[in-house]
Design a protein around this motif. Sequence first.
Motif, PDB file in Angstrom:
ATOM      1  N   LEU A   5      47.736  39.752  38.339  1.00 48.19           N
ATOM      2  CA  LEU A   5      46.999  40.773  37.576  1.00 48.19           C
ATOM      3  C   LEU A   5      47.175  40.494  36.098  1.00 48.19           C
ATOM      4  CD1 LEU A   5      47.888  44.352  38.874  1.00 48.19           C
ATOM      5  CD2 LEU A   5      45.629  43.335  38.767  1.00 48.19           C
ATOM      6  N   ALA A  31      46.371  50.151  38.011  1.00 45.48           N
ATOM      7  CA  ALA A  31      45.979  49.075  38.922  1.00 45.48           C
ATOM      8  C   ALA A  31      46.989  48.888  40.043  1.00 45.48           C
ATOM      9  CB  ALA A  31      45.823  47.765  38.149  1.00 45.48           C
ATOM     10  N   VAL A  45      52.617  41.262  43.507  1.00 48.09           N
ATOM     11  CA  VAL A  45      51.686  41.283  42.380  1.00 48.09           C
ATOM     12  C   VAL A  45      52.420  40.715  41.171  1.00 48.09           C
ATOM     13  CG1 VAL A  45      50.378  42.728  40.794  1.00 48.09           C
ATOM     14  CG2 VAL A  45      50.360  43.265  43.238  1.00 48.09           C
ATOM     15  N   VAL A 117      43.099  38.816  39.024  1.00 45.44           N
ATOM     16  CA  VAL A 117      42.317  39.908  38.431  1.00 45.44           C
ATOM     17  C   VAL A 117      42.487  39.847  36.916  1.00 45.44           C
ATOM     18  CG1 VAL A 117      42.025  42.422  38.253  1.00 45.44           C
ATOM     19  CG2 VAL A 117      42.702  41.399  40.446  1.00 45.44           C
ATOM     20  N   ASP A 251      40.029  51.109  38.785  1.00 45.10           N
ATOM     21  CA  ASP A 251      41.103  50.259  39.312  1.00 45.10           C
ATOM     22  C   ASP A 251      41.334  50.527  40.792  1.00 45.10           C
ATOM     23  OD1 ASP A 251      41.554  48.990  36.912  1.00 45.10           O
ATOM     24  OD2 ASP A 251      43.105  50.381  36.281  1.00 45.10           O
TER      25      ASP A 251
END
Length: 321
Positions: A5, A31, A45, A117, A251
């Motif tokens: 991310l 997010a 993540v 992302v 998000d």
Amino acid sequence: MKICLVGSILRHTVESDEGTYSGWGGMTESAIAPFAALLDPGSVVYFVGSVGAEDLEEVRDFYKQHYPFVDTRGIRVNLAGTDHHHGTKHFVKRKIQVEPTTFEHIEPFIHDVDIVVFNFGNIDDIDPAAIKKVKENSSALVYVDVHRKPFGADEQGYMFVRGWQGWENYLGYADVVQMDKQECEALFNKKIQTLYDSALCAKAVLDAGAKTALMTLGAKGILLAYKDHKYIYAHIPAVPCAVKDTTGCGDAMAAGYLVAWHEGASPVDAAKKGALMGAVNCEFVGYMKGVDRRMIEERMPSDFAHTPLNLESDIPRNIFV
Ligand SMILES: Nc1ncnc2c1ncn2[C@@H]1O[C@H](COP(=O)(O)OP(=O)(O)OP(=O)(O)O)[C@@H](O)[C@H]1O
Ligand SMILES: [Mg+2]
């Protein structure tokens, strides 16, 4: 599932009818919270962004405590400090411009991930050239939320519509491009009044090279456009919900879409999961908490129909958004 991310960390004060919400904003929590509800154990993540030196430990501890699946090694120090946004969902005053995140910052985290992302949560917080470089150097799906990129900020920090000269050269390398109605109007410098207006902007995004466009329309749902030999357009309505605060719906929508995509859903079904997650997020002041996948799936309307759209017909012109 592994996700990189690339986004913004900032302190955030949001005024809404339900009261004032203050916390870590940008993508810091908005997010992450919806992914927390959806991801399997073992998911990771990698967050790539920056924060003032004075807040680095606090942000790392925040993730360790609330969202331990976030790997914070990609969070670095922004020398000018931490930004603070204050305002409503769409009208915001910022404190400082952060130094942009570049491909070099992102590169260590793109090699074994399923998705990268990019979310321009803070105007020029990411070097947009990184989109193409990630596409060329990783097999991940490249997802871009346009967010605040078509806006600028004046000397006092008040944001204004600026547009994005040459956006095609960046968004054209994305697999999926997301923007909301205000961002679409700012990017294309035109009013979006009907599904047709939204579809024409989505078409321009596909013409630039992107494979899918998700134009979010708040309570009016999503205009989805994607390439499957030809361009396919569909309207996904919003899922009914008891709205408290819509901050973070975009998000939440992205997380729903991406997890469904990763599990093999079609673009329409993935967008429906996105709409469902957006609706769930509406029911919280701030971001969703204490929600798990079973609770979300129970909310999926059994009669959830979408409308395929033919741009030659009158239907898209007659549906106001
Ligand atoms: N009032 C609402 N009722 C039901 N669903 C909603 C509502 N508002 C938003 N959603 C859902 O969430 C999706 C994303 O919302 P929206 O267009 O407001 O995103 P956004 O402005 O990017 O949000 P943010 O940037 O604050 O995360 C919508 O397409 C819709 O499916
Ligand atoms: Mg958004």
